[in-house]
Design an enzyme around this catalytic site. Structure first.
Site, PDB file in Angstrom:
ATOM      1  N   THR A 127       0.670  -0.711   0.329  1.00  0.00           N
ATOM      2  CA  THR A 127      -0.215   0.098  -0.549  1.00  0.00           C
ATOM      3  C   THR A 127       0.778   1.207  -0.457  1.00  0.00           C
ATOM      4  O   THR A 127       1.989   0.997   0.384  1.00  0.00           O
ATOM      5  CB  THR A 127      -0.999  -0.397   1.428  1.00  0.00           C
ATOM      6  N   ASP A 128       0.529   1.696  -0.796  1.00  0.00           N
ATOM      7  CA  ASP A 128       1.243   3.561  -0.246  1.00  0.00           C
ATOM      8  C   ASP A 128       1.388   4.143   0.948  1.00  0.00           C
ATOM      9  O   ASP A 128       2.354   5.267   1.305  1.00  0.00           O
ATOM     10  CB  ASP A 128       0.033   4.731  -1.467  1.00  0.00           C
ATOM     11  N   GLU A 129       0.124   3.318   1.982  1.00  0.00           N
ATOM     12  CA  GLU A 129       0.360   4.134   3.452  1.00  0.00           C
ATOM     13  C   GLU A 129       1.883   3.318   4.322  1.00  0.00           C
ATOM     14  O   GLU A 129       1.835   5.055   5.116  1.00  0.00           O
ATOM     15  CB  GLU A 129      -0.795   3.364   4.292  1.00  0.00           C
ATOM     16  N   TYR A 174      -1.475  -0.306  11.393  1.00  0.00           N
ATOM     17  CA  TYR A 174      -2.280  -0.924   9.758  1.00  0.00           C
ATOM     18  C   TYR A 174      -0.526  -0.312   8.587  1.00  0.00           C
ATOM     19  O   TYR A 174      -0.315  -1.388   8.592  1.00  0.00           O
ATOM     20  CB  TYR A 174      -3.396  -1.450   9.476  1.00  0.00           C
ATOM     21  N   LYS A 202       2.448  -2.570   7.338  1.00  0.00           N
ATOM     22  CA  LYS A 202       1.991  -3.351   6.070  1.00  0.00           C
ATOM     23  C   LYS A 202       3.794  -3.041   5.707  1.00  0.00           C
ATOM     24  O   LYS A 202       4.257  -3.638   4.662  1.00  0.00           O
ATOM     25  CB  LYS A 202       0.753  -2.549   5.039  1.00  0.00           C
TER      26      LYS A 202
HETATM   27  P1  NAD Z   1      -9.672  -6.728   2.083  1.00  0.00           P
HETATM   28  O1  NAD Z   1      -9.327  -6.979   4.201  1.00  0.00           O
HETATM   29  O2  NAD Z   1     -10.878  -7.110   1.295  1.00  0.00           O
HETATM   30  O3  NAD Z   1      -8.878  -8.667   2.279  1.00  0.00           O
HETATM   31  C1  NAD Z   1      -8.455  -9.374   2.374  1.00  0.00           C
HETATM   32  C2  NAD Z   1      -8.351 -10.942   2.782  1.00  0.00           C
HETATM   33  O4  NAD Z   1      -7.362 -11.629   3.337  1.00  0.00           O
HETATM   34  C3  NAD Z   1      -9.475 -11.716   3.405  1.00  0.00           C
HETATM   35  O5  NAD Z   1     -10.443 -12.244   2.250  1.00  0.00           O
HETATM   36  C4  NAD Z   1      -9.761 -12.263   4.399  1.00  0.00           C
HETATM   37  O6  NAD Z   1      -9.646 -12.879   4.928  1.00  0.00           O
HETATM   38  C5  NAD Z   1      -7.557 -12.435   4.224  1.00  0.00           C
HETATM   39  N1  NAD Z   1      -7.287 -13.085   5.197  1.00  0.00           N
HETATM   40  C6  NAD Z   1      -7.045 -12.406   6.448  1.00  0.00           C
HETATM   41  N2  NAD Z   1      -5.831 -12.921   7.117  1.00  0.00           N
HETATM   42  C7  NAD Z   1      -5.202 -13.880   6.778  1.00  0.00           C
HETATM   43  C8  NAD Z   1      -4.636 -14.901   6.912  1.00  0.00           C
HETATM   44  N3  NAD Z   1      -4.327 -15.187   8.087  1.00  0.00           N
HETATM   45  N4  NAD Z   1      -4.518 -16.032   6.223  1.00  0.00           N
HETATM   46  C9  NAD Z   1      -4.971 -16.381   4.790  1.00  0.00           C
HETATM   47  N5  NAD Z   1      -6.232 -14.950   4.517  1.00  0.00           N
HETATM   48  C10 NAD Z   1      -6.241 -14.407   5.356  1.00  0.00           C
HETATM   49  O7  NAD Z   1      -8.193  -6.356   1.773  1.00  0.00           O
HETATM   50  P2  NAD Z   1      -8.152  -5.539   0.625  1.00  0.00           P
HETATM   51  O8  NAD Z   1      -8.158  -4.388   0.588  1.00  0.00           O
HETATM   52  O9  NAD Z   1      -8.918  -6.669  -0.855  1.00  0.00           O
HETATM   53  O10 NAD Z   1      -6.850  -5.875   0.300  1.00  0.00           O
HETATM   54  C11 NAD Z   1      -5.810  -6.596  -0.291  1.00  0.00           C
HETATM   55  C12 NAD Z   1      -4.218  -5.862   0.085  1.00  0.00           C
HETATM   56  O11 NAD Z   1      -3.964  -4.949  -0.948  1.00  0.00           O
HETATM   57  C13 NAD Z   1      -3.990  -5.852   1.420  1.00  0.00           C
HETATM   58  O12 NAD Z   1      -2.793  -6.953   1.542  1.00  0.00           O
HETATM   59  C14 NAD Z   1      -4.063  -5.005   1.229  1.00  0.00           C
HETATM   60  O13 NAD Z   1      -2.791  -3.910   1.943  1.00  0.00           O
HETATM   61  C15 NAD Z   1      -3.815  -4.542   0.374  1.00  0.00           C
HETATM   62  N6  NAD Z   1      -3.992  -3.348  -0.298  1.00  0.00           N
HETATM   63  C16 NAD Z   1      -5.168  -2.856  -0.406  1.00  0.00           C
HETATM   64  C17 NAD Z   1      -5.667  -1.036  -1.225  1.00  0.00           C
HETATM   65  C18 NAD Z   1      -7.458  -0.683  -0.591  1.00  0.00           C
HETATM   66  O14 NAD Z   1      -7.489   0.602  -0.982  1.00  0.00           O
HETATM   67  N7  NAD Z   1      -7.881  -1.961  -0.738  1.00  0.00           N
HETATM   68  C19 NAD Z   1      -5.220  -0.262  -1.780  1.00  0.00           C
HETATM   69  C20 NAD Z   1      -3.332  -1.148  -1.666  1.00  0.00           C
HETATM   70  C21 NAD Z   1      -3.078  -2.297  -0.885  1.00  0.00           C
HETATM   71  O1  DAU Z   2      -4.467   3.624   0.452  1.00  0.00           O
HETATM   72  C1  DAU Z   2      -4.428   2.398   0.448  1.00  0.00           C
HETATM   73  C2  DAU Z   2      -5.025   2.198   1.319  1.00  0.00           C
HETATM   74  O2  DAU Z   2      -6.238   2.625   1.600  1.00  0.00           O
HETATM   75  C3  DAU Z   2      -5.281   0.634   1.635  1.00  0.00           C
HETATM   76  O3  DAU Z   2      -4.146   0.353   2.339  1.00  0.00           O
HETATM   77  C4  DAU Z   2      -5.445   0.246   2.839  1.00  0.00           C
HETATM   78  O4  DAU Z   2      -6.104  -1.267   2.459  1.00  0.00           O
HETATM   79  C5  DAU Z   2      -7.508   0.702   2.404  1.00  0.00           C
HETATM   80  O5  DAU Z   2      -8.165   0.551   3.730  1.00  0.00           O
HETATM   81  C6  DAU Z   2      -7.672   2.241   2.051  1.00  0.00           C
HETATM   82  O6  DAU Z   2      -6.612   3.177   3.955  1.00  0.00           O
HETATM   83  P1  DAU Z   2      -7.800   4.286   3.870  1.00  0.00           P
HETATM   84  O7  DAU Z   2      -7.100   4.478   5.614  1.00  0.00           O
HETATM   85  O8  DAU Z   2      -7.833   5.234   2.834  1.00  0.00           O
HETATM   86  O9  DAU Z   2      -9.607   3.931   3.694  1.00  0.00           O
HETATM   87  P2  DAU Z   2     -10.639   4.180   4.082  1.00  0.00           P
HETATM   88  O10 DAU Z   2     -11.800   3.520   2.998  1.00  0.00           O
HETATM   89  O11 DAU Z   2     -10.754   4.000   5.368  1.00  0.00           O
HETATM   90  O12 DAU Z   2     -11.229   5.105   4.869  1.00  0.00           O
HETATM   91  C7  DAU Z   2     -10.783   7.017   2.918  1.00  0.00           C
HETATM   92  C8  DAU Z   2     -10.680   7.798   3.199  1.00  0.00           C
HETATM   93  O13 DAU Z   2     -12.060   8.392   4.742  1.00  0.00           O
HETATM   94  C9  DAU Z   2      -9.905   8.276   4.519  1.00  0.00           C
HETATM   95  O14 DAU Z   2      -9.449   9.537   4.790  1.00  0.00           O
HETATM   96  C10 DAU Z   2     -11.061   7.851   6.146  1.00  0.00           C
HETATM   97  C11 DAU Z   2     -12.013   8.343   5.334  1.00  0.00           C
HETATM   98  N1  DAU Z   2     -13.214   8.305   6.054  1.00  0.00           N
HETATM   99  C12 DAU Z   2     -13.539   6.704   6.421  1.00  0.00           C
HETATM  100  C13 DAU Z   2     -14.977   5.917   6.673  1.00  0.00           C
HETATM  101  C14 DAU Z   2     -15.123   4.911   6.737  1.00  0.00           C
HETATM  102  C15 DAU Z   2     -14.426   9.256   6.289  1.00  0.00           C
HETATM  103  O15 DAU Z   2     -14.284  10.084   6.513  1.00  0.00           O
HETATM  104  N2  DAU Z   2     -15.577   8.140   7.239  1.00  0.00           N
HETATM  105  C16 DAU Z   2     -15.865   6.888   6.980  1.00  0.00           C
HETATM  106  O16 DAU Z   2     -16.865   6.202   7.777  1.00  0.00           O
END
Ligand code: NAD
Ligand code: DAU
Length: 355
Positions: free
Chosen positions: A132-134, A158, A162
């Site tokens: 992730t970019d975080e 988180y 990561k």
């Molecule tokens: P998600 O939370 O929707 O899904 C995570 C999945 O991993 C789930 O299916 C869960 O059951 C599985 N899991 C959790 N712990 C596990 C374990 N110990 N063993 C096997 N499976 C396990 O997450 P996502 O949003 O799909 O993100 C997937 C990946 O991409 C993560 O590594 C996250 O850090 C990364 N990522 C997410 C975003 C985003 O915007 N969602 C952006 C950049 C990177």
């Molecule tokens: O940048 C990549 C990341 O993006 C991933 O690594 C994470 O797994 C993914 O969850 C996401 O993280 P964020 O914290 O950016 O996403 P989230 O959807 O939780 O929140 C997006 C923005 O919206 C953040 O600034 C917080 C704000 N927010 C979120 C929620 C859930 C609100 O204002 N209200 C809300 O109820």
């Protein structure tokens, strides 16, 4: 075949579905099915012999070793993680367990397997870590976007977990020669996104007539990428990325949260107008800010564009319209994920926290 971990979650499921739509190469999908994992995301693959689902933990070294020995995948793509920042603030332990210890165990199982391969197989093998970019921390308003050289400055439990996993992956390459690739992507959105995250939460709350909770002033900036574009970037890095390198993935779509929520409301006003004729944006409510809330993320995606020729297919406008439409068309999916555990989370994060 390839081994995908976390393939029942949001991005992993989109990746598995897209992979099998474009290739005959089978996928073993190892997922623990936490609250975020949803077998229903993969229901269209029922009976498809190219998809082998295994319910298990990436931290279960003997299970992973057995799967690798039995199926001999040519690559591992690691999506498995705890992924929600707010949950990491309430309970960091699971994040360390899966994102750090789990990645360590997975790397070790993969390394031991990789050492058993012959020269050609060892050379061709890949371990792709999805990150992730975080990990780069928060940007000032006028600072340039994150490049791959940006220092790691994670601010939440988180992102710290990561960041630790990225460092482990890097070290397994430098120390043991494991052929790794790492991608650091910005915020994804699209189908199958669990409604604890901003965009799907706003859609489902709007339709349910509930408040749309904006943290703080709503001017935090995220860089949004349609999930299928993230999946195409991962396929591209897996196919052509240089071993040991990291690639930032993003869509050049920086937007304040408030703009995102107004866009979602505008689309819902058009596609499913409220019975009283008012805009869904009247449901916007300002709530307490997230502790340590990162102000801005932005990805400089020039390296993957230049070196691997990758570009996103969707603009934000096309991607968000598809996303809102997907949620309107999948009310049953939404109802199924809003189980008891989901309701408990909403109570903790939005009701108890406001008291
Ligand atoms: P998600 O939370 O929707 O899904 C995570 C999945 O991993 C789930 O299916 C869960 O059951 C599985 N899991 C959790 N712990 C596990 C374990 N110990 N063993 C096997 N499976 C396990 O997450 P996502 O949003 O799909 O993100 C997937 C990946 O991409 C993560 O590594 C996250 O850090 C990364 N990522 C997410 C975003 C985003 O915007 N969602 C952006 C950049 C990177
Ligand atoms: O940048 C990549 C990341 O993006 C991933 O690594 C994470 O797994 C993914 O969850 C996401 O993280 P964020 O914290 O950016 O996403 P989230 O959807 O939780 O929140 C997006 C923005 O919206 C953040 O600034 C917080 C704000 N927010 C979120 C929620 C859930 C609100 O204002 N209200 C809300 O109820």
């Amino acid at each position: 075949m390839i081994l995908v971990t976390g393939g029942a979650g949001f991005i992993g499921a989109n990746f598995v579905l897209d992979w099998l739509a474009g290739s005959q190469e089978p996928v073993i999908n190892l997922d623990k099915l936490t609250y975020a994992g949803n077998a229903e995301n993969l229901s269209s693959l029922a009976g498809d012999a190219r998809h082998i689902f295994v319910h298990g933990d990436i931290g279960d070294a003997s299970l992973v070793a057995r799967l690798l020995a039995e199926h001999q995948p040519r690559a591992v793509v690691n999506f498995a993680a705890e992924s929600h920042v707010d949950r990491s603030i309430h309970g960091p332990e699971d994040f360390i367990q899966t994102n750090v210890v789990g990645t360590l165990r997975l790397l070790e199982a993969v390394r031991h397997h990789w050492l058993t391969l012959d020269d050609l197989e060892r050379e061709a093998f890949r371990f792709l870590h999805v990150s992730t970019d975080e990990v780069y921390g928060s940007l000032a308003p006028d600072a340039p976007a994150f490049t791959e050289e940006h220092v790691y400055e994670p601010n939440s439990p988180y992102s710290a977990s990561k960041a630790a996993s990225d460092h482990l992956v890097r070290a397994w390459h430098h120390t043991y020669g494991l052929p790794v690739l790492t991608t650091n992507c910005s915020n994804n959105y699209g189908p199958h996104h669990f409604p604890e995250k901003l965009i799907p939460l706003m859609i489902v709350n709007a339709l349910a007539g509930k408040p749309l909770p904006i943290y703080g002033d709503g001017m935090q900036v995220r860089d949004w990428l349609y999930v299928k574009d993230h999946c195409s970037a991962i396929r591209r890095v897996l196919a052509a990325g240089e071993v040991g390198e990291t690639y930032n993935v993003g869509g050049w779509n920086e937007k304040p949260n408030l703009d995102i929520v107004h866009t979602v409301c505008g689309l819902l006003d058009e596609l499913r107008p409220r019975a009283d004729g008012q805009s869904y944006s009247t449901q916007i409510t300002y709530v307490k800010d997230r502790p340590g809330h990162d102000r801005r993320y932005a990805i400089d995606a020039r390296k993957i564009e230049r070196e691997l020729g990758w570009k996103p297919a969707e603009t934000f406008e096309t991607g968000i319209r598809k996303t809102v439409q997907w949620y309107l068309d999948h009310a049953e999916w939404v109802a199924h994920v809003q189980t008891g555990a989901y309701r408990d989370w909403v109570q903790t994060q939005y009701v108890d926290a406001a008291k």
